[in-house]
Design a protein around this motif. Structure first.
Motif, short mmCIF file in Angstrom:
data_model
loop_
_atom_site.label_atom_id
_atom_site.label_comp_id
_atom_site.label_asym_id
_atom_site.label_seq_id
_atom_site.Cartn_x
_atom_site.Cartn_y
_atom_site.Cartn_z
N GLN A 343 0.85 -1.20 0.00
CA GLN A 343 0.00 0.00 0.00
C GLN A 343 0.89 1.25 0.00
OE1 GLN A 343 -3.54 0.62 0.25
NE2 GLN A 343 -2.70 2.65 -0.12
N LEU A 448 -3.43 3.41 7.63
CA LEU A 448 -3.32 2.28 6.67
C LEU A 448 -2.59 1.11 7.32
CD1 LEU A 448 -2.39 4.34 3.49
CD2 LEU A 448 -4.47 2.95 3.74
N PRO A 454 -7.96 2.29 1.93
CA PRO A 454 -7.46 3.61 1.50
C PRO A 454 -8.51 4.71 1.68
CG PRO A 454 -6.80 1.94 -0.07
CD PRO A 454 -7.70 1.25 0.91
#
Ligand SMILES: NC(=O)C1=CN([C@@H]2O[C@H](COP(=O)(O)OP(=O)(O)OC[C@H]3O[C@@H](n4cnc5c(N)ncnc54)[C@H](OP(=O)(O)O)[C@@H]3O)[C@@H](O)[C@H]2O)[C@@H](O)CC1
Ligand SMILES: [K+]
Length: 493
Positions: A343, A448, A454
């Motif tokens: 991520q 996160l 997100p």
């Protein structure tokens, strides 16, 4: 979260309320006018004030006539009413309210041409000329009237919307409508109020409830939503019994240069205070002493590409860009981050690097969060002359690239791949100082790391960042980014 509906949908909501409740449009107008007066009186409680109420031909004018009646009835005896009769049109409830005023023998002056308007001896002007029924740009008599009203130079309070400002669809850069100090708006803020250009039309706005059917409003398909505290409370990860640092994820922050180490430290502080289990700062070696001294909780990883990639699987999230510079070494770091299959949060100079090399932009993995301010956004996606067009680009790019774009501003716009725009209401001008964006990036990375999606990390990050700033601004002219980072942990409790 509140659906920010369009002017057309607002009209549907009033029709729905009238059909499903024992209430008429006249009753709704009474409610709206009473709500306006209540709010107005908080700001101006001196009954001796000279008030001038300008009323147009439609229901906005109808509100104005009812407001004038209510103000007179509550003791504002120096209230003068100006009825704008540029056309023979007059809505039914406008007629009813005009008759009610006349029954009280209140003086109503008629203006048939803008040039007829004489000197207005008033302390405050109430703008009820046109509201959400605006169907074309102002021209001719109405444009002249707006100009004359603006020239009077007294506070103007607008009813629902300043005359000439459309509720949605952007604000003309040559706005020629009435310039209000404050707008008291009904049921929902209008989307255009969140665009910086609307400052030409209203310095501030306040929303008053007029009892339209909320379930119906929320069920309408809306492209814009306003975040609320309760949305954020629902998504914050609980600190569970028997949990440990591994439960809350490990964030890697690739930030800073010897001369911009502060950006890296602020980002790390945001990340730690937002609750990441472990935070590793990948910074130049010259920053190690400062890191150890200011944030002993953070770990250090040298700027060695081999070491970064060999530990890639350790990280739940990588945030890159704060104070990074756009030199060749930084570009290599960004390329490595893009290959890490994790991520990503991309900020500041990492965004500038994407702008310089669009091939890198095409490599962003779906789900990446970008956190540009206006200049970074335009560097990346091209210059825009209005916020309306900038937001259209943001929504299109977020959708086609499967990204979440956090476009920072007084009201930050979170444009997501679901094609919606989420507006963050928190934050204030005391936060306008370097380092704030670095803290936001760190907070989002911290969330996160704790497995928020997100979209949720962007919502909560922006909301908490602004809320911490709002709290600190109560007692301070300016809010320091480092203090804000610490406050975030308290706001999450
Ligand atoms: N939402 C709610 O539930 C409630 C809403 N309420 C209130 O109703 C308001 C909306 O009322 P509304 O629909 O009658 O429209 P409004 O703004 O008065 O204007 C219509 C007139 O303007 C004219 N006109 C338009 N543009 C023009 C232009 N550029 N230049 C010149 N003329 C122009 C248009 O003429 P036309 O073009 O149709 O000939 C028509 O005569 C809303 O803002 C709120 O205050 C509350 O009372 C109750 C609950
Ligand atoms: K108005």
């Amino acid at each position: 979260m509140q659906a920010i509906i369009s002017a057309v949908q607002m009209h549907l909501a009033d029709e729905y309320t009238i059909t499903h409740e024992p209430v008429t449009l006249f009753d709704l107008m009474e409610r709206a006018s009473a709500a306006f007066v209540k709010c107005f009186r908080k700001d101006f409680d001196d009954r001796g004030l000279r008030l001038a109420v300008f009323c147009g031909p439609g229901n906005n004018g109808g509100d104005g006539l009812a407001i004038a009646r209510m103000l007179i009835n509550s003791g504002y005896l120096n209230t003068a009413v100006y009825k704008i009769n540029f056309s023979p049109n007059q809505s039914e409830d406008n007629k009813t309210n005009e008759a009610l005023l006349k029954k009280m023998h209140a003086p109503v002056r008629y203006i048939y041409k803008a040039e007829d308007m004489q000197f207005i001896a008033a302390d405050v002007l109430i703008d009820a000329v046109l509201g959400s029924g605006l169907n074309k740009p102002l021209s001719g008599e109405y444009a002249q009237l707006a100009q004359k009203i603006n020239a009077i130079n007294i506070p103007v309070y607008a009813v629902d919307i300043p005359t000439g400002l459309p509720a949605d669809g952007g604000v003309d850069e040559n706005y020629n409508g009435i310039r209000a100090q404050k707008t008291i708006t009904f049921q929902r803020p209008k989307f255009n109020f969140f665009l910086p250009e609307s400052l030409a039309a209203t310095q501030e706005f306040e929303v008053v409830n007029i009892g339209l059917d909320e379930d119906y409003i929320q069920s309408l398909p809306a492209g814009h939503y306003l975040l609320e505290e309760k949305d954020i409370r629902k998504i914050l990860p609980p600190r569970k019994r028997f949990s440990h640092k591994g439960t809350y994820g490990h964030a890697l922050l690739i930030c800073g240069q010897p001369q911009t180490m502060g950006a890296a430290l602020l980002c790390a502080s945001g990340c730690i205070h937002a609750g990441a289990g472990l935070v590793t700062a990948c910074i130049p070696g010259s920053g190690l002493t400062a890191l150890n001294a200011s944030l002993p909780e953070a770990m250090y990883l040298p700027r060695d590409i081999g070491q970064i990639t060999s530990t890639a699987e350790d990280y739940k999230v990588v945030a890159i860009g704060c104070g990074l510079d756009t030199n060749d070494e930084s570009k290599v770091l960004l390329e490595k981050a893009l290959e890490m299959q994790t991520q990503l949060v991309i900020d500041a100079d990492a965004i500038n690097l994407l702008a310089k090399d669009k091939n890198l932009l095409d490599k962003l993995p779906p789900g990446t969060i970008l956190t540009p301010h206006i200049k970074e956004f335009d560097r990346l996606f091209g210059n825009h002359t209005s916020w309306h067009s900038r937001l259209q680009t943001a929504v299109g790019e977020a959708f086609s690239r499967r990204l979440t774009i956090v476009l920072k501003n007084q009201y930050t716009f979170i444009c997501h791949s679901d094609k919606k725009i989420y507006i963050n209401p928190t934050g204030n001008p005391a936060m306008a100082q370097g380092g704030m964006g670095d803290v936001l990036t760190g907070i989002i990375a911290g969330l996160l790391a704790q497995k928020l999606s997100p979209l949720h990390a962007a919502w909560a990050g922006c909301y908490l960042h602004g809320k911490a700033g709002d709290r600190l601004a109560r007692n301070s002219y300016v809010v320091k980014a480092s203090a804000l980072a610490e406050q975030v942990a308290k706001e999450m409790k």
